[in-house]
Write a protein that holds these residues in place. Structure first.
Motif, PDB file in Angstrom:
ATOM      1  N   HIS A  18       0.811  -1.226   0.000  1.00 16.63           N
ATOM      2  CA  HIS A  18       0.000   0.000   0.000  1.00 16.63           C
ATOM      3  C   HIS A  18       0.840   1.271   0.000  1.00 16.63           C
ATOM      4  O   HIS A  18       0.357   2.328  -0.410  1.00 16.63           O
ATOM      5  N   PHE A  19       2.082   1.192   0.445  1.00 21.85           N
ATOM      6  CA  PHE A  19       2.890   2.404   0.509  1.00 21.85           C
ATOM      7  C   PHE A  19       4.276   2.257  -0.094  1.00 21.85           C
ATOM      8  O   PHE A  19       5.026   3.224  -0.133  1.00 21.85           O
ATOM      9  N   ALA A  20       4.631   1.087  -0.595  1.00 21.06           N
ATOM     10  CA  ALA A  20       5.958   0.870  -1.180  1.00 21.06           C
ATOM     11  C   ALA A  20       5.876   0.971  -2.701  1.00 21.06           C
ATOM     12  O   ALA A  20       4.793   0.855  -3.290  1.00 21.06           O
ATOM     13  N   PRO A  21       7.007   1.179  -3.353  1.00 21.53           N
ATOM     14  CA  PRO A  21       6.999   1.186  -4.821  1.00 21.53           C
ATOM     15  C   PRO A  21       6.610  -0.183  -5.376  1.00 21.53           C
ATOM     16  O   PRO A  21       6.730  -1.200  -4.701  1.00 21.53           O
ATOM     17  N   ARG A  22       6.152  -0.174  -6.593  1.00 22.40           N
ATOM     18  CA  ARG A  22       5.725  -1.412  -7.232  1.00 22.40           C
ATOM     19  C   ARG A  22       6.867  -2.421  -7.335  1.00 22.40           C
ATOM     20  O   ARG A  22       6.645  -3.626  -7.286  1.00 22.40           O
ATOM     21  N   SER A  23       8.089  -1.933  -7.444  1.00 22.45           N
ATOM     22  CA  SER A  23       9.231  -2.844  -7.561  1.00 22.45           C
ATOM     23  C   SER A  23       9.418  -3.680  -6.303  1.00 22.45           C
ATOM     24  O   SER A  23       9.837  -4.834  -6.382  1.00 22.45           O
ATOM     25  N   ILE A  24       9.074  -3.143  -5.137  1.00 23.90           N
ATOM     26  CA  ILE A  24       9.158  -3.916  -3.893  1.00 23.90           C
ATOM     27  C   ILE A  24       8.120  -5.037  -3.904  1.00 23.90           C
ATOM     28  O   ILE A  24       8.380  -6.144  -3.421  1.00 23.90           O
ATOM     29  N   VAL A  25       6.957  -4.768  -4.452  1.00 23.85           N
ATOM     30  CA  VAL A  25       5.921  -5.788  -4.539  1.00 23.85           C
ATOM     31  C   VAL A  25       6.379  -6.919  -5.459  1.00 23.85           C
ATOM     32  O   VAL A  25       6.193  -8.097  -5.149  1.00 23.85           O
ATOM     33  N   TRP A  26       7.000  -6.569  -6.573  1.00 27.65           N
ATOM     34  CA  TRP A  26       7.533  -7.602  -7.472  1.00 27.65           C
ATOM     35  C   TRP A  26       8.609  -8.437  -6.777  1.00 27.65           C
ATOM     36  O   TRP A  26       8.663  -9.650  -6.924  1.00 27.65           O
ATOM     37  N   LEU A  27       9.447  -7.789  -6.011  1.00 23.91           N
ATOM     38  CA  LEU A  27      10.479  -8.492  -5.252  1.00 23.91           C
ATOM     39  C   LEU A  27       9.841  -9.424  -4.226  1.00 23.91           C
ATOM     40  O   LEU A  27      10.280 -10.564  -4.042  1.00 23.91           O
TER      41      LEU A  27
END
Length: 86
Positions: A18-27
């Protein structure tokens, strides 16, 4: 134990969606899916994975973070640095 660490680290990264960049979600998805895959392989045949803890740590926490750093490294200077204003 490193397999569980990989799985739960992936879940922790996904919890920041909800608050991190999309790249963190991919990681996070990479960690989670890799951990679950390795866990399934261990459950299928535990005797063939004697070196797995070291390989898991090198591939995920070493490899994934290097790949992440290479993909998110800034390629240009920020706009403020180019304009000369502080």
């Amino acid at each position: 134990m490193p397999v569980f660490l990989t799985i739960f680290y992936g879940l922790a990264l996904l919890a920041t969606a909800h608050f991190a960049p999309r790249s963190i979600v991919w990681l996070g998805w990479a960690f989670l899916l890799t951990g679950l895959t390795i866990f399934a392989l261990i459950m299928a045949d535990p005797w063939n994975f004697a070196v797995l803890p070291d390989a898991t740590m090198v591939a995920t926490f070493g490899g994934f973070h290097f790949i992440y750093a290479a993909c998110t490294w800034p390629r240009r200077a920020p706009a403020a640095a180019l304009s000369g204003t502080p």
